[in-house]
Design a protein around this motif. Structure first.
Motif, PDB file in Angstrom:
ATOM      1  N   THR A  65      31.891   8.947   9.334  1.00  0.00           N
ATOM      2  CA  THR A  65      33.245   8.860   9.878  1.00  0.00           C
ATOM      3  C   THR A  65      34.192   9.782   9.116  1.00  0.00           C
ATOM      4  O   THR A  65      34.992  10.512   9.720  1.00  0.00           O
ATOM      5  CB  THR A  65      33.757   7.404   9.824  1.00  0.00           C
ATOM      6  OG1 THR A  65      32.840   6.579  10.549  1.00  0.00           O
ATOM      7  CG2 THR A  65      35.148   7.289  10.414  1.00  0.00           C
ATOM      8  N   LEU A  66      34.102   9.770   7.796  1.00  0.00           N
ATOM      9  CA  LEU A  66      34.944  10.656   6.994  1.00  0.00           C
ATOM     10  C   LEU A  66      34.636  12.124   7.271  1.00  0.00           C
ATOM     11  O   LEU A  66      35.547  12.962   7.330  1.00  0.00           O
ATOM     12  CB  LEU A  66      34.769  10.350   5.504  1.00  0.00           C
ATOM     13  CG  LEU A  66      35.389   9.040   5.020  1.00  0.00           C
ATOM     14  CD1 LEU A  66      35.014   8.791   3.570  1.00  0.00           C
ATOM     15  CD2 LEU A  66      36.891   9.062   5.202  1.00  0.00           C
ATOM     16  N   LEU A  67      33.375  12.441   7.449  1.00  0.00           N
ATOM     17  CA  LEU A  67      32.978  13.808   7.752  1.00  0.00           C
ATOM     18  C   LEU A  67      33.581  14.258   9.081  1.00  0.00           C
ATOM     19  O   LEU A  67      34.090  15.382   9.188  1.00  0.00           O
ATOM     20  CB  LEU A  67      31.455  13.912   7.800  1.00  0.00           C
ATOM     21  CG  LEU A  67      30.871  15.296   8.041  1.00  0.00           C
ATOM     22  CD1 LEU A  67      31.272  16.228   6.898  1.00  0.00           C
ATOM     23  CD2 LEU A  67      29.362  15.216   8.142  1.00  0.00           C
ATOM     24  N   VAL A  68      33.567  13.406  10.084  1.00  0.00           N
ATOM     25  CA  VAL A  68      34.149  13.725  11.389  1.00  0.00           C
ATOM     26  C   VAL A  68      35.662  13.920  11.262  1.00  0.00           C
ATOM     27  O   VAL A  68      36.230  14.868  11.815  1.00  0.00           O
ATOM     28  CB  VAL A  68      33.814  12.630  12.428  1.00  0.00           C
ATOM     29  CG1 VAL A  68      34.629  12.808  13.697  1.00  0.00           C
ATOM     30  CG2 VAL A  68      32.324  12.646  12.737  1.00  0.00           C
ATOM     31  N   VAL A  69      36.332  13.051  10.517  1.00  0.00           N
ATOM     32  CA  VAL A  69      37.780  13.152  10.331  1.00  0.00           C
ATOM     33  C   VAL A  69      38.136  14.456   9.617  1.00  0.00           C
ATOM     34  O   VAL A  69      39.052  15.171  10.008  1.00  0.00           O
ATOM     35  CB  VAL A  69      38.329  11.923   9.585  1.00  0.00           C
ATOM     36  CG1 VAL A  69      39.772  12.129   9.157  1.00  0.00           C
ATOM     37  CG2 VAL A  69      38.193  10.673  10.445  1.00  0.00           C
ATOM     38  N   ALA A  71      36.364  17.210   9.446  1.00  0.00           N
ATOM     39  CA  ALA A  71      36.061  18.339  10.323  1.00  0.00           C
ATOM     40  C   ALA A  71      37.139  18.493  11.389  1.00  0.00           C
ATOM     41  O   ALA A  71      37.530  19.623  11.736  1.00  0.00           O
ATOM     42  CB  ALA A  71      34.690  18.148  10.959  1.00  0.00           C
ATOM     43  N   ALA A  72      37.650  17.408  11.924  1.00  0.00           N
ATOM     44  CA  ALA A  72      38.680  17.473  12.966  1.00  0.00           C
ATOM     45  C   ALA A  72      40.002  17.973  12.395  1.00  0.00           C
ATOM     46  O   ALA A  72      40.744  18.708  13.050  1.00  0.00           O
ATOM     47  CB  ALA A  72      38.861  16.096  13.610  1.00  0.00           C
ATOM     48  N   CYS A  73      40.326  17.606  11.177  1.00  0.00           N
ATOM     49  CA  CYS A  73      41.587  18.021  10.552  1.00  0.00           C
ATOM     50  C   CYS A  73      41.515  19.461  10.034  1.00  0.00           C
ATOM     51  O   CYS A  73      42.537  20.099   9.851  1.00  0.00           O
ATOM     52  CB  CYS A  73      41.933  17.085   9.392  1.00  0.00           C
ATOM     53  SG  CYS A  73      42.355  15.422   9.946  1.00  0.00           S
ATOM     54  N   HIS A  74      40.341  19.952   9.776  1.00  0.00           N
ATOM     55  CA  HIS A  74      40.172  21.278   9.189  1.00  0.00           C
ATOM     56  C   HIS A  74      40.359  22.395  10.217  1.00  0.00           C
ATOM     57  O   HIS A  74      40.593  23.525   9.861  1.00  0.00           O
ATOM     58  CB  HIS A  74      38.780  21.374   8.529  1.00  0.00           C
ATOM     59  CG  HIS A  74      38.621  22.575   7.657  1.00  0.00           C
ATOM     60  ND1 HIS A  74      39.352  22.743   6.506  1.00  0.00           N
ATOM     61  CD2 HIS A  74      37.811  23.656   7.762  1.00  0.00           C
ATOM     62  CE1 HIS A  74      38.996  23.877   5.939  1.00  0.00           C
ATOM     63  NE2 HIS A  74      38.052  24.461   6.690  1.00  0.00           N
ATOM     64  N   ARG A  75      40.272  22.092  11.472  1.00  0.00           N
ATOM     65  CA  ARG A  75      40.374  23.121  12.535  1.00  0.00           C
ATOM     66  C   ARG A  75      41.769  23.558  12.744  1.00  0.00           C
ATOM     67  O   ARG A  75      42.768  23.237  12.709  1.00  0.00           O
ATOM     68  CB  ARG A  75      39.810  22.587  13.842  1.00  0.00           C
ATOM     69  CG  ARG A  75      38.331  22.425  13.743  1.00  0.00           C
ATOM     70  CD  ARG A  75      37.771  21.985  15.036  1.00  0.00           C
ATOM     71  NE  ARG A  75      36.337  21.805  14.882  1.00  0.00           N
ATOM     72  CZ  ARG A  75      35.504  21.733  15.861  1.00  0.00           C
ATOM     73  NH1 ARG A  75      35.915  21.824  17.097  1.00  0.00           N
ATOM     74  NH2 ARG A  75      34.236  21.555  15.656  1.00  0.00           N
TER      75      ARG A  75
END
Length: 75
Positions: A65-69, A71-75
């Motif tokens: 879940t943290l990895l997805v969050v 990755a989504a914020c890094h774009r």
């Protein structure tokens, strides 16, 4: 494996014990608190290591879940 014996007449339960010790304590409880009533209730079984398996599963879910969050914020 460990077992916990629950009284069928009241809220008594043994601690997590081996089968023979838990059964002995349940019989003693019935003789002391419910004389003349045959021991009944239910037996709860805990398998060793199951808490560790669930802990690893939760940790993996949180990490993903943290990895997805991130990755989504890094774009």
């Amino acid at each position: 494996m460990a077992n916990r014996y629950w009284c069928g007449e009241c809220s008594f339960k043994t601690p997590w014990l081996g089968e023979s010790e838990g059964l002995r304590r349940q019989i003693e409880h019935y003789a002391d608190r419910h004389p003349g009533t045959p021991p009944g209730g239910q037996v709860e079984t805990r398998r060793r290591g199951s808490a560790v398996a669930h802990g690893c599963l939760r940790l993996t879910a949180v990490a993903l879940t943290l990895l997805v969050v991130v990755a989504a914020c890094h774009r």
